[in-house]
Scaffold this active site. Sequence first.
Site, PDB file in Angstrom:
ATOM      1  N   SER A 147       0.410  13.626  -4.534  1.00  0.00           N
ATOM      2  CA  SER A 147       1.354  13.509  -3.431  1.00  0.00           C
ATOM      3  C   SER A 147       2.455  12.542  -3.835  1.00  0.00           C
ATOM      4  O   SER A 147       2.255  11.700  -4.726  1.00  0.00           O
ATOM      5  CB  SER A 147       0.633  12.971  -2.179  1.00  0.00           C
ATOM      6  OG  SER A 147       1.540  12.512  -1.202  1.00  0.00           O
ATOM      7  N   TYR A 175      -5.349   7.392   2.040  1.00  0.00           N
ATOM      8  CA  TYR A 175      -4.875   8.671   1.499  1.00  0.00           C
ATOM      9  C   TYR A 175      -3.914   8.442   0.333  1.00  0.00           C
ATOM     10  O   TYR A 175      -4.077   9.023  -0.747  1.00  0.00           O
ATOM     11  CB  TYR A 175      -4.182   9.489   2.591  1.00  0.00           C
ATOM     12  CG  TYR A 175      -3.530  10.745   2.074  1.00  0.00           C
ATOM     13  CD1 TYR A 175      -4.297  11.883   1.826  1.00  0.00           C
ATOM     14  CD2 TYR A 175      -2.159  10.798   1.813  1.00  0.00           C
ATOM     15  CE1 TYR A 175      -3.711  13.041   1.337  1.00  0.00           C
ATOM     16  CE2 TYR A 175      -1.572  11.949   1.326  1.00  0.00           C
ATOM     17  CZ  TYR A 175      -2.345  13.071   1.086  1.00  0.00           C
ATOM     18  OH  TYR A 175      -1.761  14.206   0.599  1.00  0.00           O
TER      19      TYR A 175
END
Length: 274
Positions: A144, A157
């Site tokens: 990400s 995350y």
Amino acid sequence: MSTSATANLGKRALVTGASSGIGAAIARELATLGVDLVLTARRRDALDAVAASCKGVKVEIISADLGKADAAHALWDAATANGPIDILINNAGFGYFRRFDEVDWARDAELVQLNITSLVALARCFVDANTTRIDPAQLVNIASTGAYQSVPNMALYAASKAFVRNFSEALHDEHRGTPLSVTCICPGGTETAFHAASGGGDYSWIANASTKSAEFVAHATIRAMLRGKRTVVPGLFNKLTCFGVRFLSRRLASRVATHVLGKPRLALPVRGAT
């Protein structure tokens, strides 16, 4: 894709988190290139729908929850029962948009298991199975843009994706010059169910402007994989963001992320299947 590029493409791929979003789009992209598929996620009905959209190739479905301990090794055994895996797409993952101390530890433990432990376990199985091969094998890990900095309200995350990025880049360098290639993809905001499932969505115009479709990310992923790229950030705006953050202090970058992502929603949904 050019003929020279697809000549190095494997014949059978395992795609995790294939029931929707980026995973489903990657599965369809691989199918158009004639790659047989093993698709896995928790939701059998959603996998059936994705499989039906992958025309002209053999598709196997394995229902599995990689948020559970030892699920990765059971999945690998099942996926390789009918033949070797030439391509591994480690896409499965989830996150939440909430302060770290507002989420149960059980959910955090599941996140670490899915985003890190199962990804590493599958990567190990794939590398062990393909270290001595002479034809190309491709491993793709989906990280990400959050891997480039700390992200308040997505602390665990983003940290898990930083792990994925560093891990993938090291593997790429370890296997440079061999038939085994490792590519890390770092998408920014993508038009998937992730945002609703994570409790996000109150984003600034910057976040909304940089959002890409799952199909865009999937195409960029396969293109990068075939070229043996080390790390790719799909989308010009996302590339500029990840490049620009190096000119900010880490504290300022964290504050900017807080502004760009906005405030968490009042209720945190139950994790959807991945």
